[in-house]
Write a protein that holds these residues in place. Structure first.
Motif, PDB file in Angstrom:
ATOM      1  N   HIS A   4     -33.090  43.732   1.623  1.00 34.40           N
ATOM      2  CA  HIS A   4     -34.034  42.778   2.492  1.00 34.40           C
ATOM      3  C   HIS A   4     -34.864  41.840   1.728  1.00 34.40           C
ATOM      4  O   HIS A   4     -35.600  40.992   2.276  1.00 34.40           O
ATOM      5  N   TRP A   5     -34.917  42.291   0.302  1.00 34.00           N
ATOM      6  CA  TRP A   5     -35.849  41.208  -0.329  1.00 34.00           C
ATOM      7  C   TRP A   5     -34.942  39.753  -0.685  1.00 34.00           C
ATOM      8  O   TRP A   5     -35.581  38.891  -1.030  1.00 34.00           O
ATOM      9  N   LEU A  10     -38.837  36.189   5.198  1.00 35.17           N
ATOM     10  CA  LEU A  10     -39.764  37.326   4.903  1.00 35.17           C
ATOM     11  C   LEU A  10     -40.621  36.646   3.904  1.00 35.17           C
ATOM     12  O   LEU A  10     -41.833  36.736   4.138  1.00 35.17           O
ATOM     13  N   TRP A  11     -40.142  36.066   2.778  1.00 40.06           N
ATOM     14  CA  TRP A  11     -40.756  35.528   1.697  1.00 40.06           C
ATOM     15  C   TRP A  11     -41.674  34.346   2.338  1.00 40.06           C
ATOM     16  O   TRP A  11     -42.813  33.986   1.738  1.00 40.06           O
ATOM     17  N   ILE A 155     -45.374  41.137   4.674  1.00 45.23           N
ATOM     18  CA  ILE A 155     -45.404  41.908   3.311  1.00 45.23           C
ATOM     19  C   ILE A 155     -44.985  43.358   3.529  1.00 45.23           C
ATOM     20  O   ILE A 155     -44.548  44.060   2.796  1.00 45.23           O
ATOM     21  N   LEU A 158     -41.641  44.000   3.761  1.00 41.93           N
ATOM     22  CA  LEU A 158     -40.932  43.943   2.462  1.00 41.93           C
ATOM     23  C   LEU A 158     -41.112  45.130   1.615  1.00 41.93           C
ATOM     24  O   LEU A 158     -40.480  45.563   0.747  1.00 41.93           O
TER      25      LEU A 158
END
Length: 247
Positions: A4-5, A10-11, A155, A158
């Motif tokens: 998922h990174w 997400l980022w 975060i 993550l």
């Protein structure tokens, strides 16, 4: 690296924490504008309620859909099961605890900002009124809460391990709009396709094979150009004649 990174959404939202100081600065300028008009407690309560309550209520009841941006959003039916598992992480009890802690932190920050506001008086317009200043402060504090709550939630996701994320059930696509706050325009196909390709990892790598006109993969010929033959330049040799039988 955790799978998922590789999710760009997400980022993108985690990086929103970089805008937090800008909104805090806007709050300070608003609080420094004009002379106090109301009791200190009343002004602090106004800024706190307008700034914290809407964002806290959203993140507590209908968390922000991270697969939607101000300019575009991915339709729920086009989200992959892994992406819908990521959304499920925003409905967990841990998310609500983090939301509550962030709201308490912002209450404390708001009180400190009121004390430091006079230091920023030189940055305020000379003819600004106190009411206008309080409106600016409330808007800035709302933005500060928004750009703290959403990045902190992203975060936290993550930092989840793959087994923790894998045990979550994907949110059904038909329930996303009723359980999440979705923003953004879905009618921007170019940007929408770009975001989808980035999310799914479909961008072609430089070393990918090139497909020929018939759809077959053609591997690169490792020989130097000087040794390659042009098939069109080849001349077919005539077949040898069969000798006559002397008998």
């Amino acid at each position: 690296m955790r799978s998922h990174w590789q999710e760009p959404f997400l980022w993108i939202h985690a990086a929103g924490i970089l805008a937090f100081p800008l909104w805090v600065g806007l709050t300070l300028i608003g609080l420094a504008t004009g002379d106090p008009l109301l009791p200190v407690g009343v002004e602090q309560a106004w800024v706190a309620v307008v700034g914290i309550a809407p964002v806290f209520a959203m993140q507590w009841r209908k968390p922000f859909d991270i697969f939607s941006l101000l300019v575009a959003s991915v339709p729920p039916e086009e989200l992959t099961p892994d992406q819908r598992r990521i959304l499920a992480a925003f409905l967990s009890p841990e998310h609500k605890i983090l939301t509550l802690l962030a709201a308490i932190l912002m209450l404390e920050i708001g009180e400190r900002l009121y004390d430091f506001a006079p230091l920023f008086a030189s940055l305020t317009p000379g003819n600004g009124t106190r009411l206008a200043g309080l409106a600016v402060a409330a808007f800035g504090f709302w933005g500060a809460n928004l750009f703290l709550q959403i990045p902190l939630a992203a975060i936290r996701v993550l930092l989840l391990s793959e087994p923790e994320l894998a045990q979550l059930d994907p949110i059904p696509a038909e329930e996303i709009e009723s359980r999440f706050s979705v923003v953004g325009d879905r009618h921007i196909p170019l940007l929408q396709r770009l975001l989808r390709h980035l999310s799914e990892g479909d961008l072609k790598k430089p070393g990918d094979k090139v497909k020929g006109s018939q759809g077959n993969e053609v591997a690169g010929d490792p020989r130097p150009e000087s040794q390659k033959r042009d098939p069109s330049a080849e001349v077919a040799l005539p077949a040898p004649e069969t000798p006559l039988d002397p008998t």
